[in-house]
Design an enzyme around this catalytic site. Structure first.
Site, PDB file in Angstrom:
ATOM      1  N   GLU A   1     -28.641 -10.512   1.602  1.00 44.88           N
ATOM      2  CA  GLU A   1     -28.392 -11.689   0.760  1.00 44.88           C
ATOM      3  C   GLU A   1     -29.650 -12.102  -0.006  1.00 44.88           C
ATOM      4  OE1 GLU A   1     -25.648 -12.890  -0.089  1.00 44.88           O
ATOM      5  OE2 GLU A   1     -24.310 -11.938   1.342  1.00 44.88           O
TER       6      GLU A   1
ATOM      7  N   TYR B   1     -26.512 -21.335  -0.904  1.00 48.46           N
ATOM      8  CA  TYR B   1     -25.649 -20.157  -0.979  1.00 48.46           C
ATOM      9  C   TYR B   1     -25.924 -19.212   0.194  1.00 48.46           C
ATOM     10  CZ  TYR B   1     -23.995 -15.575  -1.814  1.00 48.46           C
ATOM     11  OH  TYR B   1     -23.402 -14.364  -1.591  1.00 48.46           O
TER      12      TYR B   1
ATOM     13  N   ASP C   1     -20.655 -18.261  -5.256  1.00 47.27           N
ATOM     14  CA  ASP C   1     -21.637 -17.710  -6.199  1.00 47.27           C
ATOM     15  C   ASP C   1     -20.984 -17.676  -7.583  1.00 47.27           C
ATOM     16  OD1 ASP C   1     -19.858 -15.595  -6.118  1.00 47.27           O
ATOM     17  OD2 ASP C   1     -21.372 -14.058  -5.715  1.00 47.27           O
TER      18      ASP C   1
ATOM     19  N   CYS D   1     -12.475  -9.221 -11.889  1.00 46.35           N
ATOM     20  CA  CYS D   1     -12.463 -10.394 -12.776  1.00 46.35           C
ATOM     21  C   CYS D   1     -13.882 -10.644 -13.271  1.00 46.35           C
ATOM     22  CB  CYS D   1     -11.918 -11.609 -12.023  1.00 46.35           C
ATOM     23  SG  CYS D   1     -11.570 -12.995 -13.104  1.00 46.35           S
TER      24      CYS D   1
ATOM     25  N   CYS E   1      -7.235  -7.412 -15.828  1.00 48.49           N
ATOM     26  CA  CYS E   1      -6.057  -8.107 -15.292  1.00 48.49           C
ATOM     27  C   CYS E   1      -4.956  -7.121 -14.888  1.00 48.49           C
ATOM     28  CB  CYS E   1      -5.532  -9.103 -16.319  1.00 48.49           C
ATOM     29  SG  CYS E   1      -6.803 -10.281 -16.836  1.00 48.49           S
TER      30      CYS E   1
ATOM     31  N   CYS F   1      -5.426  -6.479 -11.274  1.00 45.35           N
ATOM     32  CA  CYS F   1      -5.766  -7.642 -10.444  1.00 45.35           C
ATOM     33  C   CYS F   1      -4.632  -7.946  -9.456  1.00 45.35           C
ATOM     34  CB  CYS F   1      -6.011  -8.857 -11.338  1.00 45.35           C
ATOM     35  SG  CYS F   1      -6.450 -10.326 -10.393  1.00 45.35           S
TER      36      CYS F   1
ATOM     37  N   CYS G   1      -2.203 -16.125 -11.886  1.00 49.33           N
ATOM     38  CA  CYS G   1      -3.481 -16.577 -12.462  1.00 49.33           C
ATOM     39  C   CYS G   1      -3.184 -17.493 -13.648  1.00 49.33           C
ATOM     40  CB  CYS G   1      -4.284 -15.376 -12.933  1.00 49.33           C
ATOM     41  SG  CYS G   1      -5.708 -15.804 -13.946  1.00 49.33           S
TER      42      CYS G   1
HETATM   43  S1  SF4 Z   1      -5.512 -12.013 -13.689  1.00 48.15           S
HETATM   44 FE1  SF4 Z   1      -6.886 -13.796 -13.686  1.00 48.15          FE
HETATM   45  S2  SF4 Z   1      -8.072 -13.568 -11.798  1.00 48.15           S
HETATM   46 FE2  SF4 Z   1      -7.148 -11.573 -12.213  1.00 48.15          FE
HETATM   47  S3  SF4 Z   1      -8.680 -10.435 -13.425  1.00 48.15           S
HETATM   48 FE3  SF4 Z   1      -7.318 -11.465 -14.882  1.00 48.15          FE
HETATM   49  S4  SF4 Z   1      -8.354 -13.381 -15.335  1.00 48.15           S
HETATM   50 FE4  SF4 Z   1      -9.241 -12.596 -13.443  1.00 48.15          FE
END
Ligand code: SF4
Length: 291
Positions: free
Chosen positions: A35, A118, A136, A188, A195, A198, A203
């Site tokens: 860290e 943190y 973070d 992200c 996305c 993801c 989202c």
């Molecule tokens: S869907 Fe939302 S959380 Fe997922 S990568 Fe895209 S912007 Fe980021």
């Protein structure tokens, strides 16, 4: 407002990067070292240095027994070398006052040299599986997008409460925290959120059609030509010499701006990273005596 813990943690279990400090058997001290190193340095640069470091100094007492100069040498080109000195001080404190064991609670962790909000939470969470929010820039960005529908958000006093409210109320909280951070680091990302791969199906930023950021554009930090680069060059000279060096040997490392070079050297002396020998030469901290 929430993030589906199952979606996120299932994805993490399958796709997390194989980082050495996440492997079984890694101690709390070794996680703390990672860290410190990762605070301002990318994973790829940290990984080889961390592996050498923990092979050489696996415990706080082993680190404490090393000289500051040795520690600065081993820090290599990770940058921001004050972190190395603070890590050494942290090791000395843990060895002397905590029985060579990294404390587990955030309050005690915060009393250690170099350990900020943190790092204290990251160590409590990743080393001791504490249910504490770890925030973070990656986590802040994912939460801003997925939960609040914004492109990003600046650091705020509400961040901890915000992320705390998202943590699952169970043993899954530490994995959830690691997964949130991993998602921000690998999927992200700030510039190119992917996305299409993801795991988060709900989202808000995506649903809202990716509204543009509203705050001022973030400045890109340059490195070339800065005092930080000058300090790095001077430290390189000291790291690569086993013996103290003359002022002339340092001067050739930064010829473009003599005032900047003087400023950089002064700041290294003030920070206690460099010291002067009785005959006026320069050495890494702790290596100028008896020469
Ligand atoms: S869907 Fe939302 S959380 Fe997922 S990568 Fe895209 S912007 Fe980021």
């Amino acid at each position: 407002m929430s993030i589906d813990s199952d979606e996120l943690t299932s994805w993490y279990r399958e796709f997390q990067r194989d980082l050495p400090w996440r492997r079984p058997g890694v101690t709390a001290w070794q996680i703390l070292v990672s860290e410190f190193m990762l605070q301002q340095t990318p994973v790829a640069r940290v990984e080889p240095i961390w592996l050498d470091w923990i092979a050489r100094w696996p415990t706080p007492s082993a680190t404490a027994a090393a000289g500051v100069g040795e520690v600065l040498r081993a820090w290599g080109k990770l940058g921001y070398p004050r972190r190395a000195k603070r890590l050494h001080e942290c090791a000395v404190t843990i060895a002397a006052e905590h029985g060579d064991v990294v404390p587990a609670d955030v309050e005690t962790l915060l009393t250690l040299p170099g350990v900020g909000a943190y790092t204290a939470r990251a160590v409590a969470c990743f080393a001791y599986a504490a249910r504490v929010p770890v925030v973070d820039t990656n986590v802040r960005r994912v939460v801003a997008r997925a939960v609040h529908g914004r492109a990003d958000s600046p650091a705020s006093v509400r961040d901890l409460a915000d992320v705390s409210a998202l943590l699952p109320d169970s043993d899954a909280a530490p994995v959830f925290s690691a997964a949130l951070m991993e998602l921000g680091a690998t999927v992200c990302t700030a510039r190119n959120p992917r996305c299409g791969i993801c795991p988060l199906s709900a989202c808000l930023w995506r649903t809202a059609g990716y509204p543009a950021p509203t705050g001022p554009a973030r400045k890109v930090q340059r490195y070339a030509g800065t005092d930080r680069q000058a300090r790095g060059r001077l430290l390189d000279v000291l790291r690569t010499n086993s013996f103290p060096v003359t002022r002339a040997q340092l001067d050739v490392a930064w010829l473009s701006d003599t005032a900047q070079r003087d400023r950089a050297l002064d700041s290294l002396l003030v920070d206690g990273l460099v010291e002067q020998t009785p005959d006026g030469r320069f050495a890494l901290a702790g290596e100028g005596e008896n020469t």
